[in-house]
Design an enzyme around this catalytic site. Structure first.
Site, PDB file in Angstrom:
ATOM      1  CE  LYS A   1      -3.858   2.163   2.467  1.00  0.00           C
ATOM      2  NZ  LYS A   1      -4.775   2.056   3.637  1.00  0.00           N
TER       3      LYS A   1
ATOM      4  CG  ASN B   1      -0.246  10.626  11.448  1.00  0.00           C
ATOM      5  OD1 ASN B   1      -1.110  11.384  11.883  1.00  0.00           O
ATOM      6  ND2 ASN B   1      -0.513   9.671  10.564  1.00  0.00           N
TER       7      ASN B   1
ATOM      8  CE  LYS C   1      -3.854   9.668  19.978  1.00  0.00           C
ATOM      9  NZ  LYS C   1      -2.693   9.757  19.058  1.00  0.00           N
TER      10      LYS C   1
ATOM     11  CE1 TYR D   1      -7.038   7.515  19.293  1.00  0.00           C
ATOM     12  CE2 TYR D   1      -8.214   9.372  20.274  1.00  0.00           C
ATOM     13  CZ  TYR D   1      -7.357   8.860  19.309  1.00  0.00           C
ATOM     14  OH  TYR D   1      -6.813   9.696  18.366  1.00  0.00           O
TER      15      TYR D   1
END
Length: 706
Positions: free
Chosen positions: A56, A112, A206, A202
């Site tokens: 990809k 990222n 973070k 999540y």
């Protein structure tokens, strides 16, 4: 928070990344792809797309190269696709190694890659998947590439950059609900705790990102590398595709109403990465502005989580990269820049600082509602244990103490010991040594790193009994030092050529033992004034080749001298003195332990550096004579790194559980077993200990009755 997100201004004109190299992780879709495209449009020279799916990645690379806008703006850009699977550490290691072999510089790292899993999963590392991908792998990637970024900054004269993709969702952390943490700390909590929703998992990942960068910024200034993160807000990407249908439908509806375009998210990202300045170091930017930390982060519990998280994962970086030198190439003209030695040394120091105060917060600091399991007994330490593991565990024993250490100069065990324990906030450190200029170097470094600690120098020349008396007199006169909690008799010389001191004694015997005997007894009033006095005397396993030469401690004025035999005698004397102190003063609360630090390279072996073969052969000869087969040919000598080399110092000085073994010989961070280990009877005999005490009183011309 308003329903509609605020508008995002475009980036300022004049951005030109010509000549720069950038890495973007998670670069095949969404924000990562947009960041890659915009970097190319701003003329970055080399773009590395770090991707999980190489096929990809190649497809995306070809599409970018064929993009008319790219052809116009940056026709000569080099785009390289490299494999990076952030679900496991090994892939991070391979990526770093491959990058350093292929490229000479690094100007920008855009970390990222990220996920938000619908159900709880564990990565191959055993850690919860969101934590592994969004946080742990980014920490390792950041710390492993930081030396290269710093070296590039040194070459260009401008700071390089590390920017992570963050999220305001960190405010949704499960820790803010004060769930009890499981035994094993933060990571184990996230790995094992049940009942944490998807959004909280999540948010937890973070939050760890925010905490790590805040703590890193405290130790690593932005003059070389600026490190920050950004929240892009709600963006129209495919990240919601992993959600179950019942969640995907409302999420997609929300995106349709208020999501930003990937292009605007890219502007926010590049603002953090190439526009914003040093004021953003360690901070999260939302909508291009520095955000204030959440109330949880500013709380007492949040601050403790920050320390623990940063140190635990700096420690993981250390175990995966520093301890395996083969995995990251050093400077090599054939391989580009590799690691700059000065940069690597500086960064190693930073992360050792981060590692040290943290491991034991689970045992001592958290509130009842946010606490780690208290250990029911001391861990089982061994020869591989590191001082940086022990210091946090013994932080309550170290904090507030007055600690005197002899032999503290650059490159020695004394220096390493005081720098390790400094992170646990002793009240006063007294550094004693012959060269006050050498001590001053260490004091200045301690002062810069730990300005809250009072550090004093004490001139102590162990080659002169008169000077030893002066040093003791000086210490006893210090009104600001009412007591000494811990004395570490660490100074010494090893296997030096024969010489006599001004007092007429063989130099190793006086330096290593006799002067310490005198000094310790002369300041015993200060020591016994402590509520918990302790004396640690550094002996050595080399006592195995040197019992006390009762009638010939001076080796017949050198005629019978063998350097290791002399060193062994002095180390046996150290062990016997430690035993005597326990026997004579144990009833008055004094704990005394002789100890062997193990074998590590320090300035102690300077005399053997020019002819190590002869240096080692002389020791082997003595081992052969004494029948110490384990060391014939030095084949089984196990070296310790500096961190391991002072671990037994820390154990001996602060472990509370060994009080019942007062006077015992310590080695490898445990009480040595004479039946199983190289601890010999002439170093543990109470009869010999008393005989040596009386001999030393005669030699120094003073009796010490207790």
């Amino acid at each position: 928070m308003p329903f509609f997100q605020p508008p995002v201004p475009s980036l300022p004109s004049g951005i030109d990344l010509s000549g720069q190299t950038a890495i973007v992780t998670g670069a095949t879709a969404g924000i990562g792809l947009e960041i890659s495209r915009q970097l190319i449009l701003y003329k970055v020279s080399n773009l590395i797309m770090a991707v999980r799916n190489m096929s990809k990645g190649e497809t995306v690379r070809k599409a970018l190269v064929s993009d008319p806008a790219v052809k116009t703006a940056n026709p000569h850009v080099t785009i390289k696709v490299m494999e990076l699977d952030t679900e496991n550490y090994a892939s991070v290691q391979r990526f770093v190694s491959a990058y350093q072999l292929a490229f000479q510089d690094l100007h920008l790292l855009m970390a990222n890659a990220g996920i938000g899993t619908a159900v709880k999963e564990l990565a191959s590392s055993g850690h919860e998947m969101d934590t592994q991908v969004n946080y742990l792998s980014n920490v390792l990637l950041t710390l492993a590439l930081l030396p290269m970024l710093e070296t590039t900054a040194n070459k260009t004269g401008k700071p390089t950059r590390i920017t992570w993709t963050g999220s305001r969702m960190y405010e949704k952390t499960s820790l803010a609900k004060k769930l009890p943490l499981q035994k094993g700390g933060l990571l184990n909590h996230f790995n094992t705790a049940e009942g944490i929703s998807m959004l909280q998992r999540y948010g937890d990942s973070k939050l760890l990102c925010v905490l790590f960068q805040l703590e890193l910024a405290k130790h690593y200034p932005p003059d070389k590398v600026i490190i920050n993160s950004f929240c892009p807000g709600l963006v129209d990407t495919g990240m919601t595709d992993v959600l179950p249908i019942y969640m995907r439908i409302p999420a997609n509806a929300m995106k349709a109403l208020r999501a930003r375009s990937p292009q605007k998210a890219g502007w926010i990202a590049l603002n953090a990465a190439v526009v914003a300045g040093a004021e953003t170091h360690g901070r999260l930017l939302g909508d291009m502005e520095v955000e204030e930390p959440s109330e949880f982060i500013k709380s007492k519990e949040g601050q403790k989580c920050q320390l623990y998280a940063a140190g635990q994962h700096a420690d993981k970086w250390n175990s995966l990269f520093v301890s395996d030198e083969s995995k990251i190439p050093t400077n090599n003209p054939e391989h580009g820049i590799g690691r700059d030695t000065a940069a690597q040394t500086r960064i190693n120091r930073v992360f050792n600082e981060m590692r040290s105060p943290l491991i034991a917060f689970d045992a001592m600091l958290f509130s009842n509602n946010l606490s780690y399991a208290q250990p029911t007994m001391a861990p089982s330490w061994n020869r591989d244990t590191r001082a940086s593991e022990l210091v946090p565990y013994y932080a309550p024993q170290i904090a507030g103490k007055t600690i005197l250490v002899t032999g503290v100069s650059t490159g020695g065990l004394g220096e390493r010991f005081v720098k390790q324990i400094a992170v646990a906030n002793p009240s006063i450190l007294i550094l004693a040594g012959r060269s006050t200029s050498k001590i001053r170097v260490v004091i200045d470094e301690l002062g810069a790193a730990h300005p809250e600690i009072k550090v004093k120098a004490l001139a102590l020349n162990l080659l002169s009994l008169a000077d030893v008396r002066k040093a003791a007199e000086t210490l006893n006169s210090w009104a600001d030092i009412p007591h000494v909690d811990v004395l570490v008799n660490n100074a010494g010389i090893m296997a030096v050529p024969y010489s006599k001191t001004e007092d007429g004694f063989e130099s190793q015997f006086q330096t290593n033992h006799l002067s310490h005997f005198l000094f310790t007894n002369l300041i015993m009033g200060k020591i016994l004034a402590s509520k918990g006095p302790r004396v640690v005397t550094v002996s050595s396993g080399v006592h195995r080749v040197g019992h006390i030469r009762w009638s010939d401690y001076n080796f017949n004025d050198g005629k019978h001298y063998q350097r290791w035999l002399s060193y062994g005698q002095s180390k046996t004397a150290n062990a016997l003195m430690g035993l005597s102190l326990a026997e004579k003063l144990g009833t008055r609360g004094l704990l005394s332990f002789p100890m062997c630090p193990g074998t590590s390279i320090t300035n102690l072996s300077a005399h053997g550096a020019n002819d190590f073969a002869s240096f080692a052969a002389d020791l082997t000869q003595m081992d052969n004579i004494y029948g110490n087969k384990w060391c014939w040919g030095m084949a089984e000598m196990q070296m310790k790194d500096p961190d391991q080399g002072v671990a037994t110092h820390v154990f001996a000085a602060f472990d509370p559980s060994i009080a019942e073994y007062n006077g015992a010989f310590l080695a490898g961070c445990h009480v040595a077993d004479p039946d199983q280990e190289e601890v010999y009877s002439w170093a543990t005999s109470k009869v010999d200990a008393e005989r040596l005490w009386k001999l030393c009183e005669k030699l120094v011309g003073q009796e010490f009755k207790y």
